[in-house]
Design a protein around this motif. Structure first.
Motif, PDB file in Angstrom:
ATOM      1  N   LEU A 167     -38.837 -22.154  44.889  1.00  0.00           N
ATOM      2  CA  LEU A 167     -39.283 -20.767  44.957  1.00  0.00           C
ATOM      3  C   LEU A 167     -38.243 -19.791  44.428  1.00  0.00           C
ATOM      4  O   LEU A 167     -38.512 -18.587  44.355  1.00  0.00           O
ATOM      5  CB  LEU A 167     -39.649 -20.397  46.414  1.00  0.00           C
ATOM      6  N   GLY A 168     -37.085 -20.309  44.085  1.00  0.00           N
ATOM      7  CA  GLY A 168     -36.077 -19.467  43.441  1.00  0.00           C
ATOM      8  C   GLY A 168     -35.541 -18.383  44.333  1.00  0.00           C
ATOM      9  O   GLY A 168     -35.847 -17.208  44.147  1.00  0.00           O
ATOM     10  N   GLY A 169     -34.803 -18.793  45.313  1.00  0.00           N
ATOM     11  CA  GLY A 169     -34.157 -17.806  46.175  1.00  0.00           C
ATOM     12  C   GLY A 169     -35.050 -17.351  47.307  1.00  0.00           C
ATOM     13  O   GLY A 169     -36.255 -17.629  47.327  1.00  0.00           O
ATOM     14  N   ALA A 170     -34.448 -16.650  48.234  1.00  0.00           N
ATOM     15  CA  ALA A 170     -35.167 -16.223  49.426  1.00  0.00           C
ATOM     16  C   ALA A 170     -36.202 -15.155  49.070  1.00  0.00           C
ATOM     17  O   ALA A 170     -35.977 -14.324  48.196  1.00  0.00           O
ATOM     18  CB  ALA A 170     -34.197 -15.674  50.452  1.00  0.00           C
ATOM     19  N   VAL A 171     -37.334 -15.211  49.742  1.00  0.00           N
ATOM     20  CA  VAL A 171     -38.387 -14.216  49.538  1.00  0.00           C
ATOM     21  C   VAL A 171     -38.177 -13.122  50.575  1.00  0.00           C
ATOM     22  O   VAL A 171     -38.225 -13.358  51.774  1.00  0.00           O
ATOM     23  CB  VAL A 171     -39.766 -14.868  49.689  1.00  0.00           C
TER      24      VAL A 171
END
Ligand code: NAG
Length: 595
Positions: free
Chosen positions: A327-331
């Motif tokens: 997901l590419g890093g924290a949401v």
């Protein structure tokens, strides 16, 4: 198990046509509101061969007659034995393939007015393989479903959570030994997802103030061994998406965290949760959608990465190349969301995914797959191809919202709102009725009190006999003209109130002086004492007591005016005659209040 030769599967047909008739929304999540098609009891698309029962009272009440809205045979399915105290009689419907069953409609035996049997309540069991039968329970754990109140009416009941089933059994219930009969319709939509079961670690409890948040999978219908749940479906596939705040649930009276299944980050490197999914047949998977909570303030985060592996059968090993998605890093956005994981069209019957933690907790409310059938179900033995046609070959139609017509799919009405609305309307109607009643009541009492105020004096009631045939009106001196009563003698024939049916007695000559007497004597004149006509003796004299009728203001009719029953008072008329006894007076008719 034998494998049926299958026609082109319905999900493919629907996908090819670009339609969206099934319960699947475009985003892949279930839309329960659109999953309410009649599954074919009434219209006969479920053939008789798919209906069976524990027993039947007679051939004319066999299982095949248990179709809602129909009255062939003796009008319903009726079991041979009582359903009390044991509830062991059932009507079974084999749907032929997996359906999501969202609604049950029941009806008793009416048979054109001859039938009186119906089931006030029932239980459900369902099966996906027709071997293992599961008890259906609602979200609060109750099994009993309210049924019919009369033989004719159709009662529809929502199933929440809706079971995924190939076959259903309805067990009628009775409060005492009595005969019950049943007609049935099932509503729902094909379980196109083809998901048979998932395996997951048990959900855990988040210790929060004031109450702990229980994140277990409370509707899971499989087995539970140690920390694992397997072989069933549950909250992750029930179509209910959790809210942004996981402590609130969509249903009332359920505990905080109900909509989610949650796990705490385990110790060790690369902590993850492992979920495994088993499908009916070989499918090509385009994507997986996972609805997750992301409430950072409570330590809940979406997974940061997922890795899925595939296999085509139970016996084979997992294919070596997994599909991974990061997901590419924290949401940052704390709202709950659906995360789509592309699966690249991989073909499989089993999928195993590892979801890697980024926070302290991971909370899922729903997992769905977008897939196409490659090879039909292995598990659907003896169903397809046996009954001839697919149960859903007839294109299902959508129902208008709230339409309660049996046999039609019923769009999901917002039941809570409907009941509130109905409650308000009933309250308003009752209020109006009350107001109307009060007004009428007031008017009624006004009338009565008005009369009571004009209660005549003793003098006024001392009525003298008069010559039969004459009409005498006693003016009770109401209102402004209060005073002693004035008597008026109206000559026969001129009186307004004649008794037409009675022959007029012969009249003695009248004195014109009597015509108008401003001050009548308190005691009757001799001429007034002719005997009363005998025909008035026949009805027993009644004595109206106290009520409004007692104040006979003008007790006069035609030739028999004042012909009060009873013996004529003596043959010796004289001025010293007593007043006519009051209790001898009989109320005949009210003539009016004026002259
Ligand atoms: C889940 O938790 C609730 C609340 O504590 C409990 O009543 C229920 O039995 C649990 N269900 C399962 C399947 O563990």
């Amino acid at each position: 198990a034998t494998m049926g030769v299958l026609p082109l599967p319905l999900p493919l047909l629907l996908l090819a046509a670009g339609t969206q008739v099934s319960g699947l929304q475009l985003d892949g999540h279930l839309d329960l509101g659109r999953c309410r098609f009649a599954l074919g009891m009434e219209d006969g698309s479920i053939p008789d061969s798919r209906l069976s029962a524990s027993s039947a009272w007679s051939d004319s009440t066999a299982a095949r007659h248990g179709r809602l809205g129909r009255s062939d045979g003796d009008g319903a399915w009726c079991p041979a034995g009582p359903v009390f105290p044991e509830e062991e009689e059932f009507l079974e419907v084999d749907l032929g393939r997996l359906y999501l069953v969202t609604l049950v409609g029941t009806q008793g035996r009416h048979a054109g007015g001859h039938g009186r049997e119906f089931a006030r309540a029932y239980r459900l069991r369902y099966s996906r393989d027709r071997h293992r039968w599961l008890r259906w329970r609602d979200r609060w754990g109750a099994e009993v479903i309210g049924g019919n109140e009369d033989p004719e009416g159709v009662v529809l009941k929502d199933l929440a959570p809706p079971p995924v089933a190939r076959a259903l059994r309805v067990y009628p219930r009775a409060p005492r030994a009595m005969s019950v009969c049943l007609r049935l319709e099932l509503y729902g939509c094909p379980w196109d997802a083809g998901l048979l079961s998932y395996t997951a670690p048990r959900g855990q409890v988040m210790a929060l103030d004031p109450a702990p948040v229980v994140l277990n999978d409370s509707t899971y219908d499989g087995y539970s061994v140690g920390p694992l749940q397997f072989g069933g479906l549950g909250q992750l596939t029930d179509g209910v998406l959790g809210l942004d705040d996981f402590m609130r649930s969509r249903e009332r009276r359920l505990w905080p965290g109900y909509d989610y299944v949650g796990w705490r980050r385990p110790p060790g490197p690369r902590p993850h949760v492992e979920l495994e999914f088993e499908f009916e047949g070989l499918r090509a998977f385009r994507a997986m959608q996972v609805h997750c909570n992301n409430m950072h303030t409570r330590g809940v985060s979406i997974f940061g990465e997922v890795e899925c592996r595939f296999k085509r059968s139970l016996a084979t090993a997992w294919e070596p190349t997994p599909v991974t998605h990061s997901l590419g890093g924290a949401v940052k956005d704390p709202s709950a969301r659906s995360v789509t994981v592309p699966l690249g069209g991989r073909q499989a019957r089993f999928i195993q995914c590892h979801f890697f933690f980024t926070g302290e907790w991971m909370l899922f409310s729903e997992v769905t797959f977008l897939s196409d059938v490659v090879e039909e179900a292995v598990g659907a033995s003896g169903g397809w191809g046996h009954g001839g046609t697919l149960p859903t070959t007839a294109p299902p139609t959508m129902a208008a919202p709230g339409e309660p017509k049996p046999g039609q799919p019923v769009a999901k009405a917002d039941h809570s709102h409907t009941s509130i609305l109905i409650g308000c309307l009933v309250a308003i109607i009752l209020l109006l009725l009350g107001v109307i009643f009060l007004i009428l009541w007031r008017q009624y009492w006004k009338k009565i009190l008005g009369k009571a105020q004009r209660r005549p004096s003793e003098d006024e009631l001392r009525v003298q006999l008069s010559v039969p045939g004459d009409t005498i009106v006693i003016n009770n001196a109401t209102g402004a003209t209060r005073g002693p009563p004035r008597y008026e003698r109206i000559p026969p024939g001129q009186g307004e109130y004649q008794e037409p049916t009675r022959p007029r007695p012969s009249l003695p000559p009248r004195s014109p002086a009597l015509l108008r007497k401003p001050h009548p004597p308190l005691h009757p004149s001799p001429s007034c004492f002719s005997p009363a006509p005998t025909d008035h003796d026949t009805p027993p004299p009644t004595e109206p007591e106290g009520g409004a009728g007692a104040y006979a203001e003008a007790d006069v009719t035609g030739g028999s005016a004042y012909a009060v029953a009873g013996p004529a008072p003596g043959p010796a008329p004289g001025p010293a005659l007593p007043a006519f006894p009051r209790r001898r007076l009989r109320f005949r008719e009210k003539l009016g209040e004026g002259q």
